[in-house]
Motif scaffolding. Structure first.
Motif, PDB file in Angstrom:
ATOM      1  N   LEU A  47       0.841  -1.199   0.000  1.00 52.37           N
ATOM      2  CA  LEU A  47       0.000   0.000   0.000  1.00 52.37           C
ATOM      3  C   LEU A  47       0.880   1.254   0.000  1.00 52.37           C
TER       4      LEU A  47
ATOM      5  N   VAL B  85      -8.353   4.039  -3.959  1.00 50.22           N
ATOM      6  CA  VAL B  85      -7.702   3.178  -2.956  1.00 50.22           C
ATOM      7  C   VAL B  85      -8.593   1.961  -2.689  1.00 50.22           C
TER       8      VAL B  85
ATOM      9  N   LEU C 194      -7.521  -1.870  -3.240  1.00 53.83           N
ATOM     10  CA  LEU C 194      -7.590  -2.870  -2.163  1.00 53.83           C
ATOM     11  C   LEU C 194      -8.652  -3.940  -2.408  1.00 53.83           C
TER      12      LEU C 194
ATOM     13  N   TYR D  65       2.143   1.659  -3.415  1.00 58.23           N
ATOM     14  CA  TYR D  65       1.059   2.144  -4.283  1.00 58.23           C
ATOM     15  C   TYR D  65       0.865   3.654  -4.107  1.00 58.23           C
TER      16      TYR D  65
END
Ligand SMILES: Cc1cc2nc3c(=O)[nH]c(=O)nc-3n(C[C@H](O)[C@H](O)[C@H](O)COP(=O)(O)O)c2cc1C
Length: 232
Positions: A90, A183, A187, A93
């Motif tokens: 994350l 996001v 995810l 990212y």
């Protein structure tokens, strides 16, 4: 368990009163050291915490459209758990989005997010749990949806108390950029779910981490500020 066992009562009170918000911030450079503190048994602790969240009260089943995939439980909440590796990805990212961002795009939302504390909170975390509640149609704040949010909130509190019982640090955050639909997409969270909070859990803080209390922690005052014994 004996009914009304005073040891149990005082233990529960101890856990409830010891629970506090701990915003843990760590420089990105120390992420690898933080991760080295992570042990496989920590994942088992997280599973136990999730089992505690599962037994929170809920009044109405989640709408059918939220129950079509593998996450098909009737409770009106979903927990999306990022383990330390997923937290690392994350971070990568989020950083990659900053690098590919043009200055004008969405008022440079990725750059602003990267300048916020979010990267340091992810760097300090053991796990990050994206907790969502599952809205019913119509999308109004009607009784059903109020009760769905309330139930999801109870599940989060169970999680936080379970984390406290393991002596973990915890922080329930509104999420900032972690609410963003891109996001969510990254995810694998369905866009029909609503973020109730991003919960950061950590078994221990790195010695160089900064730990900040919740801003309203000491503002509660006495019971008579919010409790009224009804006499008619
Ligand atoms: C729904 C919800 C969202 C929250 N979001 C944030 C947040 O975005 N930032 C923050 O600093 N604290 C956030 N908090 C934590 C509160 O600041 C904290 O609970 C409060 O200051 C009381 O402190 P305590 O949890 O230590 O008792 C949130 C709490 C709740 C219940």
């Amino acid at each position: 368990m004996t009914k009304g066992n005073s040891d149990t009562t005082s233990l529960i009170k101890q856990v409830i009163t010891a629970r506090k918000t701990s915003k843990v911030l760590l420089p990105l450079e120390l992420r690898a050291e933080q991760q080295a503190l992570w042990k496989t048994e920590h994942l088992r602790c997280v599973e136990q915490m999730l089992q505690c969240a599962a037994v929170a009260p809920f009044h109405k089943r989640a709408d059918e459209r939220h129950c079509q995939g593998t996450l098909n439980a009737p409770m009106p909440w979903r927990f999306h758990v990022l383990d330390p590796q997923a937290c690392n990805k994350l971070l990568e990212y989020l950083e990659s989005r900053v690098q590919s961002e043009t200055q004008t795009e969405d008022e440079a939302k990725w750059s602003r997010a990267w300048q916020s504390k979010i990267k340091n909170m992810i760097a300090a975390s053991g796990v990050l749990i994206q907790v969502t509640w599952l809205p019913d149609t119509p999308h109004e704040f009607n009784l059903k949806n109020i009760e769905h949010v309330a139930a999801a909130g109870a599940a989060v509190q169970n999680l936080l108390l379970a984390a406290q019982s393991h002596d973990w640090l915890s922080y329930w955050s509104s999420g900032g950029i972690l609410r963003d639909e891109e996001v969510f997409d990254y995810l694998g969270i369905c866009s029909q779910e609503q973020l109730l909070g991003s919960v950061f859990l950590s078994p221990q803080a790195h010695p160089s981490a900064r730990v900040i209390d919740g801003g309203l922690r000491d503002e509660r005052g006495e019971l008579d500020g919010w409790v009224r014994w009804v006499s008619t």
